[in-house]
Write a protein that holds these residues in place. Sequence first.
Motif, PDB file in Angstrom:
ATOM      1  N   ASP A  39      15.315  12.743  -3.510  1.00 15.24           N
ATOM      2  CA  ASP A  39      16.299  11.839  -2.923  1.00 15.24           C
ATOM      3  C   ASP A  39      16.954  12.433  -1.688  1.00 15.24           C
ATOM      4  N   SER A  40      17.173  13.727  -1.730  1.00 14.53           N
ATOM      5  CA  SER A  40      17.905  14.353  -0.624  1.00 14.53           C
ATOM      6  C   SER A  40      16.993  14.774   0.527  1.00 14.53           C
ATOM      7  N   SER A  41      15.707  14.800   0.301  1.00 12.81           N
ATOM      8  CA  SER A  41      14.789  15.239   1.370  1.00 12.81           C
ATOM      9  C   SER A  41      14.579  14.121   2.390  1.00 12.81           C
ATOM     10  N   GLN A  42      14.017  14.489   3.517  1.00 16.11           N
ATOM     11  CA  GLN A  42      13.784  13.504   4.589  1.00 16.11           C
ATOM     12  C   GLN A  42      12.739  12.481   4.165  1.00 16.11           C
ATOM     13  N   PRO A  43      12.946  11.213   4.520  1.00 17.93           N
ATOM     14  CA  PRO A  43      11.952  10.206   4.132  1.00 17.93           C
ATOM     15  C   PRO A  43      10.608  10.501   4.798  1.00 17.93           C
ATOM     16  N   GLY A  44       9.517  10.223   4.018  1.00 12.37           N
ATOM     17  CA  GLY A  44       8.181  10.485   4.549  1.00 12.37           C
ATOM     18  C   GLY A  44       7.705   9.356   5.436  1.00 12.37           C
ATOM     19  N   THR A  59       0.842  -1.208   0.000  1.00 12.09           N
ATOM     20  CA  THR A  59       0.000   0.000   0.000  1.00 12.09           C
ATOM     21  C   THR A  59       0.875   1.256   0.000  1.00 12.09           C
ATOM     22  N   GLU A  60       1.850   1.293   0.884  1.00 15.92           N
ATOM     23  CA  GLU A  60       2.722   2.477   0.968  1.00 15.92           C
ATOM     24  C   GLU A  60       3.489   2.705  -0.324  1.00 15.92           C
ATOM     25  N   LEU A  61       4.029   1.629  -0.886  1.00 12.57           N
ATOM     26  CA  LEU A  61       4.822   1.774  -2.104  1.00 12.57           C
ATOM     27  C   LEU A  61       3.947   2.167  -3.290  1.00 12.57           C
ATOM     28  N   VAL A  62       2.747   1.626  -3.351  1.00 11.29           N
ATOM     29  CA  VAL A  62       1.821   1.984  -4.437  1.00 11.29           C
ATOM     30  C   VAL A  62       1.399   3.452  -4.296  1.00 11.29           C
ATOM     31  N   ILE A  63       1.082   3.850  -3.075  1.00  7.21           N
ATOM     32  CA  ILE A  63       0.691   5.258  -2.831  1.00  7.21           C
ATOM     33  C   ILE A  63       1.830   6.188  -3.245  1.00  7.21           C
ATOM     34  N   ASN A  64       3.054   5.796  -2.924  1.00 14.28           N
ATOM     35  CA  ASN A  64       4.233   6.579  -3.320  1.00 14.28           C
ATOM     36  C   ASN A  64       4.313   6.743  -4.822  1.00 14.28           C
ATOM     37  N   SER A  65       4.137   5.646  -5.532  1.00  9.60           N
ATOM     38  CA  SER A  65       4.167   5.687  -6.998  1.00  9.60           C
ATOM     39  C   SER A  65       3.075   6.617  -7.518  1.00  9.60           C
ATOM     40  N   THR A  88       7.586   5.851   3.706  1.00  9.72           N
ATOM     41  CA  THR A  88       8.916   5.239   3.580  1.00  9.72           C
ATOM     42  C   THR A  88       9.360   4.674   4.927  1.00  9.72           C
ATOM     43  N   GLY A  89       9.064   5.426   5.975  1.00  6.46           N
ATOM     44  CA  GLY A  89       9.409   4.987   7.330  1.00  6.46           C
ATOM     45  C   GLY A  89       8.679   3.699   7.701  1.00  6.46           C
ATOM     46  N   ILE A  90       7.401   3.631   7.325  1.00 10.86           N
ATOM     47  CA  ILE A  90       6.598   2.430   7.629  1.00 10.86           C
ATOM     48  C   ILE A  90       7.183   1.222   6.906  1.00 10.86           C
ATOM     49  N   VAL A  91       7.531   1.416   5.630  1.00 10.10           N
ATOM     50  CA  VAL A  91       8.087   0.307   4.849  1.00 10.10           C
ATOM     51  C   VAL A  91       9.399  -0.173   5.476  1.00 10.10           C
ATOM     52  N   ALA A  92      10.234   0.775   5.862  1.00  9.21           N
ATOM     53  CA  ALA A  92      11.524   0.423   6.462  1.00  9.21           C
ATOM     54  C   ALA A  92      11.334  -0.364   7.757  1.00  9.21           C
ATOM     55  N   ALA A  93      10.390   0.095   8.573  1.00  7.44           N
ATOM     56  CA  ALA A  93      10.136  -0.579   9.859  1.00  7.44           C
ATOM     57  C   ALA A  93       9.616  -1.995   9.641  1.00  7.44           C
ATOM     58  N   LEU A  94       8.678  -2.138   8.718  1.00  9.58           N
ATOM     59  CA  LEU A  94       8.088  -3.466   8.471  1.00  9.58           C
ATOM     60  C   LEU A  94       9.113  -4.407   7.841  1.00  9.58           C
ATOM     61  N   ALA A  95       9.928  -3.865   6.940  1.00  6.33           N
ATOM     62  CA  ALA A  95      10.946  -4.693   6.295  1.00  6.33           C
ATOM     63  C   ALA A  95      11.941  -5.191   7.346  1.00  6.33           C
ATOM     64  N   LYS A 100      12.878  -8.983   8.619  1.00  7.03           N
ATOM     65  CA  LYS A 100      14.277  -9.308   8.282  1.00  7.03           C
ATOM     66  C   LYS A 100      14.476  -9.292   6.769  1.00  7.03           C
ATOM     67  N   ALA A 101      13.989  -8.228   6.159  1.00  7.78           N
ATOM     68  CA  ALA A 101      14.110  -8.070   4.708  1.00  7.78           C
ATOM     69  C   ALA A 101      14.906  -6.811   4.403  1.00  7.78           C
ATOM     70  N   VAL A 102      15.429  -6.792   3.183  1.00  6.62           N
ATOM     71  CA  VAL A 102      16.280  -5.677   2.756  1.00  6.62           C
ATOM     72  C   VAL A 102      15.572  -4.895   1.658  1.00  6.62           C
ATOM     73  N   ILE A 103      15.657  -3.563   1.731  1.00  4.20           N
ATOM     74  CA  ILE A 103      14.999  -2.715   0.719  1.00  4.20           C
ATOM     75  C   ILE A 103      16.032  -2.236  -0.286  1.00  4.20           C
ATOM     76  N   LYS A 104      15.671  -2.346  -1.565  1.00 12.65           N
ATOM     77  CA  LYS A 104      16.545  -1.800  -2.614  1.00 12.65           C
ATOM     78  C   LYS A 104      15.690  -0.931  -3.521  1.00 12.65           C
ATOM     79  N   THR A 105      16.210   0.239  -3.824  1.00 16.65           N
ATOM     80  CA  THR A 105      15.465   1.148  -4.709  1.00 16.65           C
ATOM     81  C   THR A 105      16.299   1.445  -5.934  1.00 16.65           C
ATOM     82  N   LYS A 106      15.670   1.332  -7.099  1.00 14.43           N
ATOM     83  CA  LYS A 106      16.361   1.678  -8.348  1.00 14.43           C
ATOM     84  C   LYS A 106      15.472   2.656  -9.090  1.00 14.43           C
ATOM     85  N   SER A 107      16.013   3.843  -9.334  1.00 12.98           N
ATOM     86  CA  SER A 107      15.182   4.876  -9.959  1.00 12.98           C
ATOM     87  C   SER A 107      15.891   5.502 -11.140  1.00 12.98           C
ATOM     88  N   THR A 108      15.232   5.542 -12.292  1.00 13.84           N
ATOM     89  CA  THR A 108      15.784   6.175 -13.483  1.00 13.84           C
ATOM     90  C   THR A 108      14.685   7.028 -14.093  1.00 13.84           C
TER      91      THR A 108
END
Lengths: 366, 128
Positions: free
Chosen positions: A328-333, A282-288, A336-343, A347-355
């Motif tokens: 990229d340089s601004s503070q995470p919202g 949900t968080e990642l979709v909302i972000n997109s 993003t914080g929720i995703v990081a906490a849940l990951a 015990k999961a790792v987050i990777k972001t690739k943006s072009t």
Amino acid sequence: MLRPSIFTLLSWNKGYILILWTNYTLGSPTRSGDPKDGHILTRAIIDTIREPLIVLDENLRIIVASRSFYKKFNLTHKNTRDKMFYDLGNGQWNVPALRTLLEQVIPKHTTVEDYEVRHDFPFLGSRTMSVNALEIRYENGRKKMLLSIHDATIEKNLESEREKLMAQKDLLLKEMRHRIANSLQLIASILILKAGTVKSEESRFHLEDAHSRIMTIATVQEQLDPSTFDEGDVMVGKYLTALCESLSKSMIGGRRAITLTVKSGKGTVTSEEVISLGLMTTELVINSLKHAFPGEKGGKVLVTYSAKGPKWSLSVADNGTGHSKKADSSQPGLGTGIVAALASQMKAVIKTKSTKLGTKVSVTHV
Amino acid sequence: MSINSDNKTKILIIDDNQGILFVMKQALELKDHHVRTVSSFEGVDAIVEFSPDIIFLYVSLADQDGRAVCRELKSNNATKDIPIIMLTAYSDAHKLAKEATADDFLSKPFELEDLWEKTEKYTKQKTT
């Protein structure tokens, strides 16, 4: 020469393992010629058996019964010996189920275990008896019958009570499910109705945001079957599909040319894990939706889930404009914080690739 | 379609939760429907009197079995043609709706979009 006797047959009686080979058969004379020895030994063995035990002749008359039988059913040796089994205790054993057992079942099968007899005994009251029976056939064609009677009333009552409690539990779980569904319906509907009335685009988005998070949890509830509540396994693909359909309706609707699709392998996780996966999605979709498609720009968002053994991977990819350097340089919202906490919790790792062609965020558990 | 002077679709919602009745009424009135809400089944005569175009019926009413209510309405000549959409929190909603001889179902909690879509579907069916 040793012949199998009644004593080896007693090894089948519950709770007792007694195997003794002799050259005596029930009532037969000993080597010395004295038949009393055989009777005495047989009697002694029968009396040691804890469960009520009766030996009947081929005419269903009592040859001998155990002490426990007399005690249990308020009978004596005197008022049982040579009596018809059905006549014992003023006919209290003249039970149709028992007659069927003795006259029809045993002659066909010779051995019967756990034959249930329910009867209202004048002395004991309503009882469920579990009967083991064995027909002994001698070489000379004569027969005897062994009956072991276990009072299973308490166990049966407990089983019946357990079934009632399980049924009650199922009913309560269903009731709880209804109440949760109603409560979630109420909150989710109020938020989306409110979203429809606010003038500020940002406020509307936040309300829809909150509504989506509630529907994330609500969608899990839908997948859970009350009868397997304790196990709580949810099919991830089915859940993510239902979740994204809900997100599409509330966050996109017919207002924007954005498609949200799910690609998922087979696999189940616990209800707790699926809530975390759902919230991250949900968080990642909302972000997109919020950042990838500025203005009225259309596009695609793809949610992918795969699992192999304990390893799994969840990703949300869009074909939007990608992250700006400023973002990229601004503070995470909050999202993003929720995703990081849940990951982290999973015990999961987050990777972001943006072009410029889009952004893909992967959450991987190895 | 039932006759009413302003041509609005008449919708009856039967659910024992006042909060649900409120939000559903609000949501449907946003789409300009005429909505009546009741917390229990008041009998076939009451239904005939209101003459709804669509009925939303909760499967687990407080003192009534929604499925039995649905079957009663579907077996009565005066009400059998009214589309009935079962509201339920059960996971086997489609099976329940079929057993009750309902026309459709909505699993709680549902998106209001789904509520509007179902209403639109059965309104269109009535007019064609």
